[in-house]
Design an enzyme around this catalytic site. Structure first.
Site, PDB file in Angstrom:
ATOM      1  N   CYS A   4       0.848  -1.204   0.000  1.00 20.97           N
ATOM      2  CA  CYS A   4       0.000   0.000   0.000  1.00 20.97           C
ATOM      3  C   CYS A   4       0.879   1.248   0.000  1.00 20.97           C
ATOM      4  O   CYS A   4       1.708   1.438   0.893  1.00 20.97           O
ATOM      5  CB  CYS A   4      -0.915  -0.019   1.225  1.00 20.97           C
ATOM      6  SG  CYS A   4      -1.798   1.533   1.477  1.00 20.97           S
ATOM      7  N   CYS A   7       0.557   3.370   3.190  1.00 19.67           N
ATOM      8  CA  CYS A   7       1.262   2.741   4.316  1.00 19.67           C
ATOM      9  C   CYS A   7       2.765   2.983   4.206  1.00 19.67           C
ATOM     10  O   CYS A   7       3.433   3.235   5.216  1.00 19.67           O
ATOM     11  CB  CYS A   7       0.984   1.241   4.355  1.00 19.67           C
ATOM     12  SG  CYS A   7      -0.619   0.797   5.053  1.00 19.67           S
ATOM     13  N   GLY A  93     -14.944   6.824  -6.928  1.00 22.32           N
ATOM     14  CA  GLY A  93     -13.719   7.386  -7.488  1.00 22.32           C
ATOM     15  C   GLY A  93     -12.474   7.142  -6.659  1.00 22.32           C
ATOM     16  O   GLY A  93     -11.458   7.807  -6.845  1.00 22.32           O
ATOM     17  N   HIS A  98      -6.566   2.930   0.754  1.00 20.33           N
ATOM     18  CA  HIS A  98      -6.174   3.229   2.134  1.00 20.33           C
ATOM     19  C   HIS A  98      -6.944   4.501   2.440  1.00 20.33           C
ATOM     20  O   HIS A  98      -6.708   5.539   1.791  1.00 20.33           O
ATOM     21  CB  HIS A  98      -4.655   3.413   2.225  1.00 20.33           C
ATOM     22  CG  HIS A  98      -4.132   3.792   3.578  1.00 20.33           C
ATOM     23  ND1 HIS A  98      -3.065   3.144   4.179  1.00 20.33           N
ATOM     24  CD2 HIS A  98      -4.497   4.777   4.443  1.00 20.33           C
ATOM     25  CE1 HIS A  98      -2.811   3.690   5.356  1.00 20.33           C
ATOM     26  NE2 HIS A  98      -3.666   4.701   5.531  1.00 20.33           N
ATOM     27  N   HIS A 100      -8.585   7.903   3.044  1.00 19.03           N
ATOM     28  CA  HIS A 100      -7.978   9.231   3.123  1.00 19.03           C
ATOM     29  C   HIS A 100      -9.044  10.263   2.817  1.00 19.03           C
ATOM     30  O   HIS A 100     -10.022   9.988   2.110  1.00 19.03           O
ATOM     31  CB  HIS A 100      -6.809   9.358   2.133  1.00 19.03           C
ATOM     32  CG  HIS A 100      -7.172   8.979   0.733  1.00 19.03           C
ATOM     33  ND1 HIS A 100      -7.253   7.671   0.306  1.00 19.03           N
ATOM     34  CD2 HIS A 100      -7.512   9.735  -0.337  1.00 19.03           C
ATOM     35  CE1 HIS A 100      -7.613   7.636  -0.957  1.00 19.03           C
ATOM     36  NE2 HIS A 100      -7.782   8.874  -1.374  1.00 19.03           N
TER      37      HIS A 100
HETATM   38  P1  AMP Z   1      -8.566   8.897  -4.443  1.00 19.10           P
HETATM   39  O1  AMP Z   1      -8.736   8.924  -5.930  1.00 19.10           O
HETATM   40  O2  AMP Z   1      -9.648   9.552  -3.668  1.00 19.10           O
HETATM   41  O3  AMP Z   1      -8.252   7.499  -3.948  1.00 19.10           O
HETATM   42  O4  AMP Z   1      -7.292   9.797  -4.143  1.00 19.10           O
HETATM   43  C1  AMP Z   1      -5.988   9.350  -4.259  1.00 19.10           C
HETATM   44  C2  AMP Z   1      -5.120  10.555  -4.325  1.00 19.10           C
HETATM   45  O5  AMP Z   1      -3.791  10.160  -4.000  1.00 19.10           O
HETATM   46  C3  AMP Z   1      -5.046  11.226  -5.692  1.00 19.10           C
HETATM   47  O6  AMP Z   1      -5.490  12.580  -5.588  1.00 19.10           O
HETATM   48  C4  AMP Z   1      -3.575  11.129  -6.063  1.00 19.10           C
HETATM   49  O7  AMP Z   1      -3.111  12.269  -6.754  1.00 19.10           O
HETATM   50  C5  AMP Z   1      -2.916  10.985  -4.716  1.00 19.10           C
HETATM   51  N1  AMP Z   1      -1.634  10.304  -4.667  1.00 19.10           N
HETATM   52  C6  AMP Z   1      -1.275   9.144  -5.263  1.00 19.10           C
HETATM   53  N2  AMP Z   1      -0.014   8.832  -4.946  1.00 19.10           N
HETATM   54  C7  AMP Z   1       0.445   9.805  -4.124  1.00 19.10           C
HETATM   55  C8  AMP Z   1       1.680  10.057  -3.465  1.00 19.10           C
HETATM   56  N3  AMP Z   1       2.730   9.213  -3.574  1.00 19.10           N
HETATM   57  N4  AMP Z   1       1.789  11.170  -2.694  1.00 19.10           N
HETATM   58  C9  AMP Z   1       0.757  12.022  -2.596  1.00 19.10           C
HETATM   59  N5  AMP Z   1      -0.434  11.847  -3.184  1.00 19.10           N
HETATM   60  C10 AMP Z   1      -0.589  10.758  -3.951  1.00 19.10           C
HETATM   61 ZN    ZN Z   2      -2.338   1.297   3.641  1.00 18.48          ZN
END
Ligand code: AMP
Ligand code: ZN
Length: 114
Positions: A4, A7, A93, A98, A100
């Site tokens: 993940c 994580c 979406g 994980h 957030h």
């Molecule tokens: P969701 O589509 O709601 O699952 O949001 C996932 C978010 O994680 C997206 O806005 C991505 O741009 C962001 N994301 C993916 N990888 C990273 C990373 N390594 N650091 C920061 N944000 C990330």
């Molecule tokens: Zn995780």
């Protein structure tokens, strides 16, 4: 959870643009920001989505929202307004499994979302 990405950021295995952390929560700038302020706030513990929140772990939700409110103030968007978003599941979406919460601010945000 070993594969993940969030994580791995929480454990320090891969770098993240960390704006806040404590013993339970970490907040990072989104790597692909959709607004001038776009911060992801998440538990350090792996919880896949809002579907896995119940009475046993609900306290983390209050803590995440408190951190979000504090970050909104710290980033200067509290007064004009901002949005907290949780994408849950495929149709919601969610792309990272994980849980957030997105803190979006610094511009006017359209409603309804796409
Ligand atoms: P969701 O589509 O709601 O699952 O949001 C996932 C978010 O994680 C997206 O806005 C991505 O741009 C962001 N994301 C993916 N990888 C990273 C990373 N390594 N650091 C920061 N944000 C990330
Ligand atoms: Zn995780």
């Amino acid at each position: 959870m070993s594969d993940c990405i969030f994580c791995k950021i929480a454990s320090g295995d891969i770098p993240g643009d960390i704006v806040y952390q404590d013993d339970r929560v970490i907040a990072v700038n989104d790597i692909d920001p959709k607004a001038p302020v776009h911060i992801l706030i998440m538990p350090k513990k792996h919880i896949p989505s809002l579907n896995e929140i119940d009475d046993s772990n609900k306290d983390i939700m209050a803590h995440i929202l408190t951190v979000a409110a504090n970050l909104a103030k710290a980033k200067g968007v509290a007064e004009k307004g901002y949005r907290i978003v949780n994408n849950c599941g495929v149709q919601g979406g969610q792309s990272v499994e994980h849980i957030h919460f997105h803190l979006l601010g610094g511009r006017s945000l359209a409603w309804p979302p796409g």
